[in-house]
Design a protein around this motif. Sequence first.
Motif, PDB file in Angstrom:
ATOM      1  N   ASP A  96       0.846  -1.193   0.000  1.00 50.99           N
ATOM      2  CA  ASP A  96       0.000   0.000   0.000  1.00 50.99           C
ATOM      3  C   ASP A  96       0.883   1.246   0.000  1.00 50.99           C
ATOM      4  O   ASP A  96       1.132   1.866   1.037  1.00 50.99           O
ATOM      5  CB  ASP A  96      -0.937  -0.003   1.208  1.00 50.99           C
ATOM      6  N   ALA A  97       1.378   1.616  -1.181  1.00 49.14           N
ATOM      7  CA  ALA A  97       2.302   2.747  -1.305  1.00 49.14           C
ATOM      8  C   ALA A  97       1.655   4.063  -0.894  1.00 49.14           C
ATOM      9  O   ALA A  97       2.301   4.902  -0.262  1.00 49.14           O
ATOM     10  CB  ALA A  97       2.829   2.834  -2.740  1.00 49.14           C
ATOM     11  N   GLU A  98       0.381   4.239  -1.214  1.00 47.73           N
ATOM     12  CA  GLU A  98      -0.301   5.491  -0.879  1.00 47.73           C
ATOM     13  C   GLU A  98      -0.359   5.699   0.637  1.00 47.73           C
ATOM     14  O   GLU A  98      -0.002   6.761   1.147  1.00 47.73           O
ATOM     15  CB  GLU A  98      -1.711   5.503  -1.459  1.00 47.73           C
ATOM     16  N   LEU A  99      -0.782   4.684   1.354  1.00 47.92           N
ATOM     17  CA  LEU A  99      -0.889   4.802   2.812  1.00 47.92           C
ATOM     18  C   LEU A  99       0.494   4.888   3.452  1.00 47.92           C
ATOM     19  O   LEU A  99       0.698   5.646   4.400  1.00 47.92           O
ATOM     20  CB  LEU A  99      -1.683   3.634   3.395  1.00 47.92           C
ATOM     21  N   THR A 100       1.453   4.137   2.931  1.00 48.26           N
ATOM     22  CA  THR A 100       2.818   4.198   3.456  1.00 48.26           C
ATOM     23  C   THR A 100       3.374   5.607   3.334  1.00 48.26           C
ATOM     24  O   THR A 100       3.948   6.144   4.282  1.00 48.26           O
ATOM     25  CB  THR A 100       3.736   3.199   2.719  1.00 48.26           C
ATOM     26  N   ASP A 101       3.204   6.222   2.176  1.00 52.22           N
ATOM     27  CA  ASP A 101       3.697   7.573   1.946  1.00 52.22           C
ATOM     28  C   ASP A 101       3.021   8.570   2.889  1.00 52.22           C
ATOM     29  O   ASP A 101       3.693   9.367   3.547  1.00 52.22           O
ATOM     30  CB  ASP A 101       3.475   7.984   0.493  1.00 52.22           C
ATOM     31  N   TYR A 102       1.694   8.511   2.988  1.00 50.37           N
ATOM     32  CA  TYR A 102       0.978   9.434   3.872  1.00 50.37           C
ATOM     33  C   TYR A 102       1.427   9.239   5.322  1.00 50.37           C
ATOM     34  O   TYR A 102       1.708  10.214   6.036  1.00 50.37           O
ATOM     35  CB  TYR A 102      -0.545   9.245   3.771  1.00 50.37           C
ATOM     36  N   ALA A 103       1.484   7.995   5.769  1.00 50.35           N
ATOM     37  CA  ALA A 103       1.847   7.706   7.162  1.00 50.35           C
ATOM     38  C   ALA A 103       3.256   8.197   7.477  1.00 50.35           C
ATOM     39  O   ALA A 103       3.495   8.759   8.552  1.00 50.35           O
ATOM     40  CB  ALA A 103       1.728   6.212   7.441  1.00 50.35           C
ATOM     41  N   ALA A 104       4.187   8.006   6.566  1.00 48.91           N
ATOM     42  CA  ALA A 104       5.564   8.466   6.805  1.00 48.91           C
ATOM     43  C   ALA A 104       5.613   9.981   6.929  1.00 48.91           C
ATOM     44  O   ALA A 104       6.290  10.522   7.814  1.00 48.91           O
ATOM     45  CB  ALA A 104       6.481   7.984   5.687  1.00 48.91           C
ATOM     46  N   GLN A 105       4.902  10.677   6.067  1.00 48.04           N
ATOM     47  CA  GLN A 105       4.870  12.141   6.139  1.00 48.04           C
ATOM     48  C   GLN A 105       4.298  12.599   7.489  1.00 48.04           C
ATOM     49  O   GLN A 105       4.836  13.503   8.129  1.00 48.04           O
ATOM     50  CB  GLN A 105       4.030  12.719   4.988  1.00 48.04           C
ATOM     51  N   ILE A 107       8.728  -2.653   7.466  1.00 47.59           N
ATOM     52  CA  ILE A 107       9.840  -2.289   6.584  1.00 47.59           C
ATOM     53  C   ILE A 107       9.500  -1.151   5.614  1.00 47.59           C
ATOM     54  O   ILE A 107      10.256  -0.187   5.512  1.00 47.59           O
ATOM     55  CB  ILE A 107      10.395  -3.528   5.851  1.00 47.59           C
ATOM     56  N   PRO A 108       8.376  -1.203   4.895  1.00 50.82           N
ATOM     57  CA  PRO A 108       8.120  -0.095   3.969  1.00 50.82           C
ATOM     58  C   PRO A 108       7.950   1.242   4.686  1.00 50.82           C
ATOM     59  O   PRO A 108       8.376   2.286   4.171  1.00 50.82           O
ATOM     60  CB  PRO A 108       6.845  -0.498   3.229  1.00 50.82           C
ATOM     61  N   LEU A 109       7.384   1.221   5.883  1.00 55.58           N
ATOM     62  CA  LEU A 109       7.216   2.459   6.638  1.00 55.58           C
ATOM     63  C   LEU A 109       8.563   3.009   7.098  1.00 55.58           C
ATOM     64  O   LEU A 109       8.832   4.204   6.983  1.00 55.58           O
ATOM     65  CB  LEU A 109       6.290   2.235   7.837  1.00 55.58           C
ATOM     66  N   ALA A 110       9.443   2.135   7.590  1.00 60.96           N
ATOM     67  CA  ALA A 110      10.782   2.578   8.003  1.00 60.96           C
ATOM     68  C   ALA A 110      11.566   3.107   6.811  1.00 60.96           C
ATOM     69  O   ALA A 110      12.286   4.108   6.920  1.00 60.96           O
ATOM     70  CB  ALA A 110      11.541   1.433   8.669  1.00 60.96           C
ATOM     71  N   GLN A 111      11.422   2.463   5.664  1.00 63.24           N
ATOM     72  CA  GLN A 111      12.094   2.918   4.438  1.00 63.24           C
ATOM     73  C   GLN A 111      11.657   4.343   4.092  1.00 63.24           C
ATOM     74  O   GLN A 111      12.484   5.222   3.856  1.00 63.24           O
ATOM     75  CB  GLN A 111      11.743   1.970   3.289  1.00 63.24           C
ATOM     76  N   ILE A 130      11.805   3.325  17.279  1.00 67.72           N
ATOM     77  CA  ILE A 130      11.218   2.060  16.840  1.00 67.72           C
ATOM     78  C   ILE A 130       9.969   2.355  16.017  1.00 67.72           C
ATOM     79  O   ILE A 130       9.125   3.154  16.418  1.00 67.72           O
ATOM     80  CB  ILE A 130      10.896   1.146  18.036  1.00 67.72           C
ATOM     81  N   VAL A 131       9.879   1.686  14.866  1.00 69.70           N
ATOM     82  CA  VAL A 131       8.784   1.885  13.914  1.00 69.70           C
ATOM     83  C   VAL A 131       8.039   0.572  13.735  1.00 69.70           C
ATOM     84  O   VAL A 131       8.665  -0.474  13.523  1.00 69.70           O
ATOM     85  CB  VAL A 131       9.346   2.325  12.538  1.00 69.70           C
ATOM     86  N   ASP A 132       6.707   0.617  13.786  1.00 71.26           N
ATOM     87  CA  ASP A 132       5.900  -0.567  13.497  1.00 71.26           C
ATOM     88  C   ASP A 132       4.636  -0.127  12.782  1.00 71.26           C
ATOM     89  O   ASP A 132       4.290   1.057  12.786  1.00 71.26           O
ATOM     90  CB  ASP A 132       5.579  -1.328  14.788  1.00 71.26           C
ATOM     91  N   ASP A 133       3.950  -1.075  12.184  1.00 70.37           N
ATOM     92  CA  ASP A 133       2.706  -0.728  11.507  1.00 70.37           C
ATOM     93  C   ASP A 133       1.565  -0.612  12.511  1.00 70.37           C
ATOM     94  O   ASP A 133       0.822   0.359  12.509  1.00 70.37           O
ATOM     95  CB  ASP A 133       2.384  -1.731  10.393  1.00 70.37           C
ATOM     96  N   VAL A 134       1.440  -1.605  13.403  1.00 73.56           N
ATOM     97  CA  VAL A 134       0.381  -1.630  14.410  1.00 73.56           C
ATOM     98  C   VAL A 134       0.995  -2.008  15.754  1.00 73.56           C
ATOM     99  O   VAL A 134       1.782  -2.943  15.825  1.00 73.56           O
ATOM    100  CB  VAL A 134      -0.714  -2.675  14.068  1.00 73.56           C
ATOM    101  N   ILE A 135       0.609  -1.293  16.795  1.00 78.09           N
ATOM    102  CA  ILE A 135       0.991  -1.690  18.155  1.00 78.09           C
ATOM    103  C   ILE A 135      -0.289  -2.104  18.862  1.00 78.09           C
ATOM    104  O   ILE A 135      -1.257  -1.344  18.894  1.00 78.09           O
ATOM    105  CB  ILE A 135       1.698  -0.554  18.911  1.00 78.09           C
TER     106      ILE A 135
END
Length: 180
Positions: A34-43, A64-68, A126-131
Motif C-alpha cells: 500500500d504505497a499510498e498509505l505508506t507515503d501518507y503515514a511516513a509524512q 519495513i516499507p514504513l521505516a524505508q 522504533i517503527v511498526d505498523d500496528v501496536i
Amino acid sequence: MKTYELQVGPITRQLPILPINDTTAIASFVLLGDAELTDYAAQALAQKVPAEFDYFVTLESKGIPLAQELSRVTAHPQFVVLRKSVKDYMQGPLTVPVKAITTNAPQQLVLDGADADRLVAKKVVIVDDVISSGGSLNAARALVEKAGATVVGQVAILAEGDAVDRSDIAFLAELPLFPR
C-alpha cells in the motif's frame, strides 16, 4: 465477510475482521503493497519523531516499507531491521523472545551483530505498523537496548486495543478489537 472502515488522515481502507482466538477478532491491517498509505503515514509520523535520533529500527516484515519511507522523508540514509530468525549471513546475532497478539507460537527477534555494533550508544526510534499488546514493541526495545542503543521514540500507524491509552507511543489512528 465483515469489515471495518479505517480512516487514516484522508485515506480510507476497508479491513476484513478476522478471528485471532476464541474471544477476539481484529481488523486485519496489511501495509505491505500500500504505497499510498505508506507515503501518507511516513509524512505524518515524521512530524511525531524526536528531533534528534540516529536510526529507525523496525520489525520484519510489515514495518519495513514504513521505516524505508520514514528514513527517506527524514534524511536518515539507513535503518535497521529486526529479523524473525537467525540468517546464515549474520555474525554474532543478538536475540530476544517475543509473543505477539497475531502469532500463536512464541517467536524471537534477531539483530545481526553488524547492526548491533552500529547501534552502540545511538538514539533510535522504533517503527511498526500496528501496536497492540505491546509484545513485539517490548521485545524490540529490549533487543536494541541489549545492543547498547537508547530508544528515544516509538511510532506506529495504528494503536490497537489498550495500546491507544499508552503515552509512550505516537500513532495516527486507533484500531479497535472486536469480540467474537
